[in-house]
Design an enzyme around this catalytic site. Sequence first.
Site, PDB file in Angstrom:
ATOM      1  N   ASP A  99      -6.676   7.969  13.158  1.00  0.00           N
ATOM      2  CA  ASP A  99      -6.819   7.044  14.290  1.00  0.00           C
ATOM      3  C   ASP A  99      -5.558   6.290  14.683  1.00  0.00           C
ATOM      4  O   ASP A  99      -5.628   5.175  15.180  1.00  0.00           O
ATOM      5  CB  ASP A  99      -7.921   6.033  13.949  1.00  0.00           C
ATOM      6  CG  ASP A  99      -7.685   5.348  12.612  1.00  0.00           C
ATOM      7  OD1 ASP A  99      -6.523   5.332  12.162  1.00  0.00           O
ATOM      8  OD2 ASP A  99      -8.645   4.832  12.021  1.00  0.00           O
ATOM      9  N   GLU A 121     -10.838  13.762   9.437  1.00  0.00           N
ATOM     10  CA  GLU A 121     -11.363  12.389   9.280  1.00  0.00           C
ATOM     11  C   GLU A 121     -12.002  11.918  10.595  1.00  0.00           C
ATOM     12  O   GLU A 121     -11.676  10.864  11.153  1.00  0.00           O
ATOM     13  CB  GLU A 121     -10.285  11.402   8.807  1.00  0.00           C
ATOM     14  CG  GLU A 121     -10.868  10.112   8.239  1.00  0.00           C
ATOM     15  CD  GLU A 121      -9.805   9.087   7.831  1.00  0.00           C
ATOM     16  OE1 GLU A 121      -9.347   8.332   8.687  1.00  0.00           O
ATOM     17  OE2 GLU A 121      -9.455   9.053   6.632  1.00  0.00           O
ATOM     18  N   GLU A 135      -7.148   1.262  16.732  1.00  0.00           N
ATOM     19  CA  GLU A 135      -7.621   2.478  16.054  1.00  0.00           C
ATOM     20  C   GLU A 135      -8.992   2.958  16.541  1.00  0.00           C
ATOM     21  O   GLU A 135      -9.227   4.165  16.622  1.00  0.00           O
ATOM     22  CB  GLU A 135      -7.646   2.262  14.531  1.00  0.00           C
ATOM     23  CG  GLU A 135      -6.274   2.182  13.882  1.00  0.00           C
ATOM     24  CD  GLU A 135      -5.629   0.804  13.940  1.00  0.00           C
ATOM     25  OE1 GLU A 135      -6.277  -0.148  14.457  1.00  0.00           O
ATOM     26  OE2 GLU A 135      -4.483   0.658  13.496  1.00  0.00           O
ATOM     27  N   HIS A 217      -1.713  -4.916   6.855  1.00  0.00           N
ATOM     28  CA  HIS A 217      -0.876  -4.593   8.022  1.00  0.00           C
ATOM     29  C   HIS A 217      -1.617  -4.607   9.354  1.00  0.00           C
ATOM     30  O   HIS A 217      -0.986  -4.466  10.400  1.00  0.00           O
ATOM     31  CB  HIS A 217      -0.240  -3.215   7.832  1.00  0.00           C
ATOM     32  CG  HIS A 217      -1.238  -2.097   7.861  1.00  0.00           C
ATOM     33  ND1 HIS A 217      -1.695  -1.544   9.033  1.00  0.00           N
ATOM     34  CD2 HIS A 217      -1.904  -1.456   6.877  1.00  0.00           C
ATOM     35  CE1 HIS A 217      -2.576  -0.600   8.754  1.00  0.00           C
ATOM     36  NE2 HIS A 217      -2.727  -0.526   7.457  1.00  0.00           N
ATOM     37  N   ARG A 219      -3.097  -4.734  12.935  1.00  0.00           N
ATOM     38  CA  ARG A 219      -2.575  -5.417  14.125  1.00  0.00           C
ATOM     39  C   ARG A 219      -3.408  -6.627  14.523  1.00  0.00           C
ATOM     40  O   ARG A 219      -2.872  -7.645  14.944  1.00  0.00           O
ATOM     41  CB  ARG A 219      -2.544  -4.432  15.302  1.00  0.00           C
ATOM     42  CG  ARG A 219      -1.181  -3.921  15.626  1.00  0.00           C
ATOM     43  CD  ARG A 219      -1.242  -2.963  16.805  1.00  0.00           C
ATOM     44  NE  ARG A 219       0.076  -2.728  17.358  1.00  0.00           N
ATOM     45  CZ  ARG A 219       1.018  -1.977  16.797  1.00  0.00           C
ATOM     46  NH1 ARG A 219       0.802  -1.392  15.643  1.00  0.00           N
ATOM     47  NH2 ARG A 219       2.182  -1.812  17.386  1.00  0.00           N
ATOM     48  N   HIS A 250       4.265  -4.124   3.761  1.00  0.00           N
ATOM     49  CA  HIS A 250       4.426  -3.151   4.855  1.00  0.00           C
ATOM     50  C   HIS A 250       5.686  -3.497   5.661  1.00  0.00           C
ATOM     51  O   HIS A 250       6.008  -4.669   5.828  1.00  0.00           O
ATOM     52  CB  HIS A 250       3.169  -3.237   5.728  1.00  0.00           C
ATOM     53  CG  HIS A 250       3.022  -2.129   6.731  1.00  0.00           C
ATOM     54  ND1 HIS A 250       3.821  -2.017   7.842  1.00  0.00           N
ATOM     55  CD2 HIS A 250       2.161  -1.083   6.794  1.00  0.00           C
ATOM     56  CE1 HIS A 250       3.448  -0.951   8.544  1.00  0.00           C
ATOM     57  NE2 HIS A 250       2.449  -0.357   7.926  1.00  0.00           N
TER      58      HIS A 250
HETATM   59  C1  UD1 Z   1       0.471   2.112  12.070  1.00  0.00           C
HETATM   60  C2  UD1 Z   1      -0.817   2.507  12.805  1.00  0.00           C
HETATM   61  C3  UD1 Z   1      -2.047   2.061  12.034  1.00  0.00           C
HETATM   62  C4  UD1 Z   1      -1.993   2.552  10.588  1.00  0.00           C
HETATM   63  C5  UD1 Z   1      -0.681   2.099   9.960  1.00  0.00           C
HETATM   64  C6  UD1 Z   1      -0.543   2.633   8.550  1.00  0.00           C
HETATM   65  C7  UD1 Z   1      -0.802   2.540  15.246  1.00  0.00           C
HETATM   66  C8  UD1 Z   1      -0.824   1.741  16.491  1.00  0.00           C
HETATM   67  N1  UD1 Z   1      -0.839   1.853  14.094  1.00  0.00           N
HETATM   68  O1  UD1 Z   1       0.581   0.685  12.083  1.00  0.00           O
HETATM   69  O2  UD1 Z   1      -3.207   2.595  12.647  1.00  0.00           O
HETATM   70  O3  UD1 Z   1      -3.078   2.032   9.887  1.00  0.00           O
HETATM   71  O4  UD1 Z   1       0.422   2.598  10.742  1.00  0.00           O
HETATM   72  O5  UD1 Z   1       0.473   1.972   7.856  1.00  0.00           O
HETATM   73  O6  UD1 Z   1      -0.739   3.744  15.287  1.00  0.00           O
HETATM   74  N2  UD1 Z   1       8.344   0.300  10.221  1.00  0.00           N
HETATM   75  C9  UD1 Z   1       9.514   0.605   9.552  1.00  0.00           C
HETATM   76  N3  UD1 Z   1       9.540   1.708   8.741  1.00  0.00           N
HETATM   77  C10 UD1 Z   1       8.467   2.500   8.548  1.00  0.00           C
HETATM   78  C11 UD1 Z   1       7.269   2.187   9.208  1.00  0.00           C
HETATM   79  C12 UD1 Z   1       7.235   1.081  10.047  1.00  0.00           C
HETATM   80  O7  UD1 Z   1      10.516  -0.088   9.699  1.00  0.00           O
HETATM   81  O8  UD1 Z   1       8.562   3.477   7.812  1.00  0.00           O
HETATM   82  C13 UD1 Z   1       8.314  -0.877  11.123  1.00  0.00           C
HETATM   83  C14 UD1 Z   1       9.076  -0.617  12.430  1.00  0.00           C
HETATM   84  O9  UD1 Z   1       9.672  -1.808  12.845  1.00  0.00           O
HETATM   85  C15 UD1 Z   1       7.941  -0.204  13.371  1.00  0.00           C
HETATM   86  C16 UD1 Z   1       6.852  -1.141  12.909  1.00  0.00           C
HETATM   87  O10 UD1 Z   1       6.972  -1.164  11.494  1.00  0.00           O
HETATM   88  O11 UD1 Z   1       8.280  -0.362  14.739  1.00  0.00           O
HETATM   89  C17 UD1 Z   1       5.454  -0.804  13.345  1.00  0.00           C
HETATM   90  O12 UD1 Z   1       5.104   0.534  13.071  1.00  0.00           O
HETATM   91  P1  UD1 Z   1       3.813   1.180  13.820  1.00  0.00           P
HETATM   92  O13 UD1 Z   1       3.615   2.562  13.318  1.00  0.00           O
HETATM   93  O14 UD1 Z   1       3.940   1.001  15.280  1.00  0.00           O
HETATM   94  O15 UD1 Z   1       2.633   0.230  13.380  1.00  0.00           O
HETATM   95  P2  UD1 Z   1       1.994  -0.020  11.954  1.00  0.00           P
HETATM   96  O16 UD1 Z   1       1.704  -1.476  11.860  1.00  0.00           O
HETATM   97  O17 UD1 Z   1       2.814   0.616  10.917  1.00  0.00           O
HETATM   98  N1  UDP Z   2       0.164   3.275  -0.125  1.00  0.00           N
HETATM   99  C1  UDP Z   2       1.383   3.694  -0.655  1.00  0.00           C
HETATM  100  N2  UDP Z   2       2.328   2.741  -0.952  1.00  0.00           N
HETATM  101  C2  UDP Z   2       2.133   1.414  -0.733  1.00  0.00           C
HETATM  102  C3  UDP Z   2       0.883   1.005  -0.175  1.00  0.00           C
HETATM  103  C4  UDP Z   2      -0.068   1.968   0.131  1.00  0.00           C
HETATM  104  O1  UDP Z   2       1.609   4.881  -0.868  1.00  0.00           O
HETATM  105  O2  UDP Z   2       3.013   0.600  -1.040  1.00  0.00           O
HETATM  106  C5  UDP Z   2      -0.849   4.312   0.217  1.00  0.00           C
HETATM  107  C6  UDP Z   2      -2.262   4.045  -0.235  1.00  0.00           C
HETATM  108  O3  UDP Z   2      -2.502   4.596  -1.507  1.00  0.00           O
HETATM  109  C7  UDP Z   2      -3.088   4.732   0.851  1.00  0.00           C
HETATM  110  C8  UDP Z   2      -2.221   4.616   2.091  1.00  0.00           C
HETATM  111  O4  UDP Z   2      -0.913   4.334   1.638  1.00  0.00           O
HETATM  112  O5  UDP Z   2      -3.273   6.104   0.587  1.00  0.00           O
HETATM  113  C9  UDP Z   2      -2.724   3.533   2.994  1.00  0.00           C
HETATM  114  O6  UDP Z   2      -1.811   3.309   4.026  1.00  0.00           O
HETATM  115  P1  UDP Z   2      -1.879   2.052   4.975  1.00  0.00           P
HETATM  116  O7  UDP Z   2      -2.557   0.930   4.287  1.00  0.00           O
HETATM  117  O8  UDP Z   2      -0.491   1.830   5.480  1.00  0.00           O
HETATM  118  O9  UDP Z   2      -2.709   2.585   6.216  1.00  0.00           O
HETATM  119  P2  UDP Z   2      -4.284   2.695   6.535  1.00  0.00           P
HETATM  120  O10 UDP Z   2      -4.939   3.478   5.451  1.00  0.00           O
HETATM  121  O11 UDP Z   2      -4.806   1.304   6.673  1.00  0.00           O
HETATM  122  O12 UDP Z   2      -4.284   3.405   7.853  1.00  0.00           O
END
Ligand code: UD1
Ligand code: UDP
Length: 379
Positions: A99, A121, A135, A217, A219, A250
């Site tokens: 999602d 999923e 999501e 994390h 939103r 995160h």
């Molecule tokens: C995203 C997904 C969310 C998912 C989550 C898992 C969307 C809108 N959100 O949220 O559904 O649950 O990932 O973690 O699709 N960033 C880094 N390095 C990384 C990853 C992220 O620096 O490896 C920072 C960057 O500034 C980036 C920001 O995090 O712009 C947000 O990343 P984004 O994927 O847009 O949103 P998440 O909060 O990670």
């Molecule tokens: N996870 C990881 N390292 C971390 C925190 C989480 O590998 O420091 C793994 C966790 O075991 C799970 C997944 O990341 O499988 C969850 O990711 P996240 O919480 O970012 O996203 P969501 O599941 O909420 O979409």
Amino acid sequence: PLMIKNLIIFGTRPEAIKMAPLVKEFRKYDEFFDTKVCITAQHREMLDQVLTFFEITPDFDLDLMKPNQNLYTLTSSILSGLKTILETYKPDYVYVHGDTTTTMASSLAAFYAGAKICHVEAGLRTFNMQSPFPEEMNRSVTGVVSNIHFSPSEKSKHNLVLENKPENSIIVTGNTVIDALMFSVNKVKNSNYQDTEIEHLKSGLDTEKKLILVTGHRRENHGAGFVRICEALKEIAVDNPQTQIIYPVHLNPNVQGPVYKLLSEIDNIQLIAPLSYPAFVWLMDKSYLIITDSGGVQEEAPSLGKPVLVMRDTTERPEAVEAGTVILVGTNKDKIVDEANKLLNDAFAYKTMSKLHNPYGDGKASQRIVSYIKSKLNA
Ligand code: UD1
Ligand code: UDP
């Protein structure tokens, strides 16, 4: 067809963890499938950590992540970035997961390209478009354009039936997250396996203290929600000096900002960088209690017998709530603190919530998906 061309697309850490077992399973049958992997790199470091552990080298990398990216540019760059790949590789089947923005935009792109879309999923719903945001919209839109829905449970299948999806397009497989979890646990157990991250974590653990593992994390929790979460964690840490809180933060700046500002100075709270998957699984296993708003962690924790407080008002994963091992506490400070204190101090309450069960899968979800797609060969 005698041979099927697959394109597996993902972009974030959790999608990578949950798609890795499917990539590995398809690659066992190269005589039937040409399977390519495309990453949008909506995440960068957090995605690369997963690819390294599962030894997956993507065939295409859109490399899209920008600091503090917004939903508009992310969505449009995924759509336009995928055009050439879809038009030149011409996959028969495109696989998307869950999602995220990557999921929604990739399924739309695959729809434009005329590929068959498989949603892994599929069917998780809260029926509240604002929670989780965005999501619930992402998975609903992907559901609309998908041809095949691989649902993790009967409940998620039922949600799709309610939306009038044809029953024969919904296959209940279990969640591939359990495949990933089992793969990881087995790999780490191997005597040749060495992991400096796990060694480092080991040296920092105080075995006299109860470990609380935290992640967050979402939103809809950005802003005031995260301030309340941090206040709750601070109170738990101060009230319970015999606990150790470890929080891999995160990388989203909307999370890093408040968390480091509000929690850096507390003695028994350790803020650390996101952990690689095996190190995180290892730490889940060592923990007494998990506090999170993550979807994936809610699914993994029951398989390790760990109680979870979920900092959300809704969940699309009701199975563990019904089994009594997950409690929804929202971002209400008092509720988070009260439930945590109860679990820390009331042995009976703790025991009742620490049941080991597997409502989300048996580790064979990706095998079921691949066998189903195999049945399309020569069809
Ligand atoms: C995203 C997904 C969310 C998912 C989550 C898992 C969307 C809108 N959100 O949220 O559904 O649950 O990932 O973690 O699709 N960033 C880094 N390095 C990384 C990853 C992220 O620096 O490896 C920072 C960057 O500034 C980036 C920001 O995090 O712009 C947000 O990343 P984004 O994927 O847009 O949103 P998440 O909060 O990670
Ligand atoms: N996870 C990881 N390292 C971390 C925190 C989480 O590998 O420091 C793994 C966790 O075991 C799970 C997944 O990341 O499988 C969850 O990711 P996240 O919480 O970012 O996203 P969501 O599941 O909420 O979409």
